[in-house]
Design an enzyme around this catalytic site. Structure first.
Site, mmCIF file in Angstrom:
data_model
loop_
_atom_site.group_PDB
_atom_site.id
_atom_site.type_symbol
_atom_site.label_atom_id
_atom_site.label_comp_id
_atom_site.label_asym_id
_atom_site.label_seq_id
_atom_site.Cartn_x
_atom_site.Cartn_y
_atom_site.Cartn_z
ATOM 1 N N SER A 1 -3.202 -32.994 -15.781
ATOM 2 C CA SER A 1 -2.755 -33.898 -16.670
ATOM 3 C C SER A 1 -1.111 -33.936 -16.279
ATOM 4 C CB SER A 1 -2.884 -33.083 -17.955
ATOM 5 O OG SER A 1 -2.386 -34.111 -18.863
ATOM 6 N N TYR A 2 -0.138 -33.646 -17.243
ATOM 7 C CA TYR A 2 1.302 -33.679 -16.928
ATOM 8 C C TYR A 2 1.681 -33.087 -15.517
ATOM 9 C CZ TYR A 2 6.134 -35.538 -17.677
ATOM 10 O OH TYR A 2 7.144 -35.899 -17.551
ATOM 11 N N HIS B 1 -11.259 -34.225 -19.047
ATOM 12 C CA HIS B 1 -9.986 -34.037 -18.546
ATOM 13 C C HIS B 1 -9.733 -32.678 -18.013
ATOM 14 C CE1 HIS B 1 -5.705 -35.294 -18.718
ATOM 15 N NE2 HIS B 1 -5.510 -34.082 -19.287
ATOM 16 N N GLY C 1 1.299 -31.488 -20.533
ATOM 17 C CA GLY C 1 1.712 -31.654 -21.722
ATOM 18 C C GLY C 1 2.618 -32.960 -21.964
ATOM 19 N N ASP D 1 -13.125 -38.410 -18.830
ATOM 20 C CA ASP D 1 -11.980 -38.180 -19.417
ATOM 21 C C ASP D 1 -11.235 -39.711 -19.619
ATOM 22 O OD1 ASP D 1 -9.582 -37.357 -20.179
ATOM 23 O OD2 ASP D 1 -8.616 -37.562 -18.239
#
Length: 482
Positions: free
Chosen positions: A192-193, A454, A96, A402
């Site tokens: 991701s994060y 992603h 996030g 992605d």
């Protein structure tokens, strides 16, 4: 010969005594008391609404990570589908920052159950990662999903450091609640994060293991991260180059960004911001997270596809642009809508022992209460270098469709590490087809997954299950059709 045997006896006896002591200490550390049994039973999920029959056990509930502040993280745990006593334990984290590992990881990527359009029906995921490991999800930090704090200031103080520390405290306490998994090999994965979350938590575990008692030692072996945010400069540069190379942006937009933005420089001039807005405009009409999938066109869904405009989060420049803050969608672009409906059902929350404090906002994939992120380093590469030197197993993978944290960005980032190449770029196979490409560095393996966006397990579930199995067993992916 007699003298040699006699001289070795004291050493032999010392070894025997040491082993006996380890056994005794182990029994103390892993003693399964009536109180522990009661705690586990209280978290046991007997049956979820709409759930098909399964043979494995599942548990869900809260672990308090700060008593004085009333901070508690919500978890959902699935034992391995077969022989859980012999399988490793894997923690999955989404990023996030502020997004739910249950909403994405469990319900749309690697968990056993996927919510469906017809509520409250759940679909069994035949490629769940609990076929390879005991699978643990945690909603982190507080303010995400069902995780909460009774101290309002905690939300304003959130950042990478406190997230890693709370996650570590969660793990220590979770192992006390489930001591039968204490001796299992422990791994972390995410996307991701979580490119920040996972290495940072790994570092806390690595450092803490050097000084904690055996009771709280975590048998940590390695981590695997996908489409991961790792380094501001190369991640941002790679996004722009990838978009141009994949015919997403025009020559004009590309050259404007390249000429007006210096991603290693702060702050950026206004003309750079304008050029970036032109770049992000394209992703209003196609999905940044997977270039070749459709948008959800179900007008009955009202779930918000926009993340809060977080201040202070990496990458510092892109985080100021509204277009950066879009939520991902799955292969079924409406899947997130099904999940949000399901997780907000009172009967589902009751079955999961969730929302016991009546949180004054609905469950969402990504928190709307977190609007500021206190610390977010521009690069986690120093942590990765440290953990490589410490012998921690590290794999990085990248879905190659992605646009959010594209394969181009990750290649730039890994080159920045300056690691020696052990095995050059070569294909790996899933059955008869090329699954992607690998390159083996000294201390790190990089894998691409062909045709995945992603959220790699969403788009390529069979290949991702093969990937996690090979990572956990520390085996090379197949280099020829099979």
């Amino acid at each position: 010969m007699a003298f040699q045997i006699f001289s070795l006896c004291p050493l032999y006896l010392l070894l025997v005594v040491a082993l006996l002591l380890l056994m005794v200490l182990g029994n103390v550390a892993y003693e399964f008391t009536d109180d522990i049994a009661a705690e586990q039973e209280a978290d046991r999920v007997v049956r979820l609404p709409g759930q098909p029959e399964v043979s494995f056990k599942q548990y869900a509930g809260y672990v308090t990570v700060n008593v004085s502040h009333g901070r508690a993280l919500f978890y959902w745990f699935f034992e391995a589908a077969e022989t859980p006593e012999a399988k490793p334990l894997l923690l999955w984290l989404n990023g996030g920052p502020g997004c739910s590992s249950i909403g994405y990881g469990e319900a749309e990527e690697i968990g056993p159950f996927f919510p469906q359009k017809r509520q409250p029906k759940l679909k069994i995921n035949p490629y769940s990662w609990n076929k390879a490991a005991n699978l643990l999800f945690v909603e982190s930090p507080v303010g995400v999903g069902f995780s909460y704090t009774n101290t309002t200031q905690d939300i304003s103080d959130l950042g990478d450091t406190i997230t890693a520390q709370d996650s570590y405290t969660f793990l220590v306490k979770w192992f006390r609640r489930f001591p039968q998994f204490k001796s299992h090999d422990f791994y972390i994965s995410g996307e991701s994060y979580a490119g920040h979350y996972v290495p940072q938590l790994a570092e806390v575990i690595y450092d803490s293991n050097k000084k904690v008692s055996g009771k709280d030692y975590i048998n940590f072996k390695g981590f695997m991260i996908g489409n991961a945010l790792l380094d501001d400069e190369t991640d941002q540069e790679g996004m722009i180059d990838y978009a141009w190379d994949h015919a997403v942006i025009s020559d004009r937009v590309y050259h404007n960004v390249k000429s007006k933005c210096n991603f290693s420089q702060k702050p950026e001039p206004d003309d750079c911001t304008k050029a970036l807005n032109d770049y992000f405009d394209v992703y209003n009409i196609i999905d940044m997270y997977s270039l070749y999938v459709p948008h959800c066109v179900n007008t009955n869904f009202t779930f918000n596809r926009q993340l809060p405009l977080l201040q202070g989060v990496a990458p510092q420049l892109f985080s100021k642009i509204e277009g950066w803050h879009k939520k991902p969608a799955g292969y079924d672009p409406c899947a997130s809508g099904y999940t949000e409906i399901y997780m907000n059902r009172p009967d589902v929350q009751k079955a999961l022992h969730a929302n016991t404090t009546n949180i004054p906002y609905p469950w969402t994939h990504c928190s709307k209460t977190i609007t500021f992120w206190d610390d977010s380093p521009a690069s986690v590469l120093p942590i990765i270098k440290k953990l490589i030197a410490g012998g921690i197993r590290i794999w990085v993978y990248s879905g190659d469709t992605d646009g959010r944290i594209p394969v181009t960005a990750t290649r730039y980032t890994l080159n920045k590490l300056g690691l020696k190449t052990i095995e050059e770029w070569s294909p790996w196979y899933f059955k008869k087809q090329v699954g992607g490409w690998t390159i083996v560095y000294d201390g790190l393996l990089f894998v691409t997954v062909r045709g995945a966006g992603h959220q790699v397990p969403t788009f390529k579930p069979k290949q991702s299950l093969q990937l996690i199995k090979h990572f956990l067993s520390n085996k090379k992916l197949p280099s020829a059709p099979f």
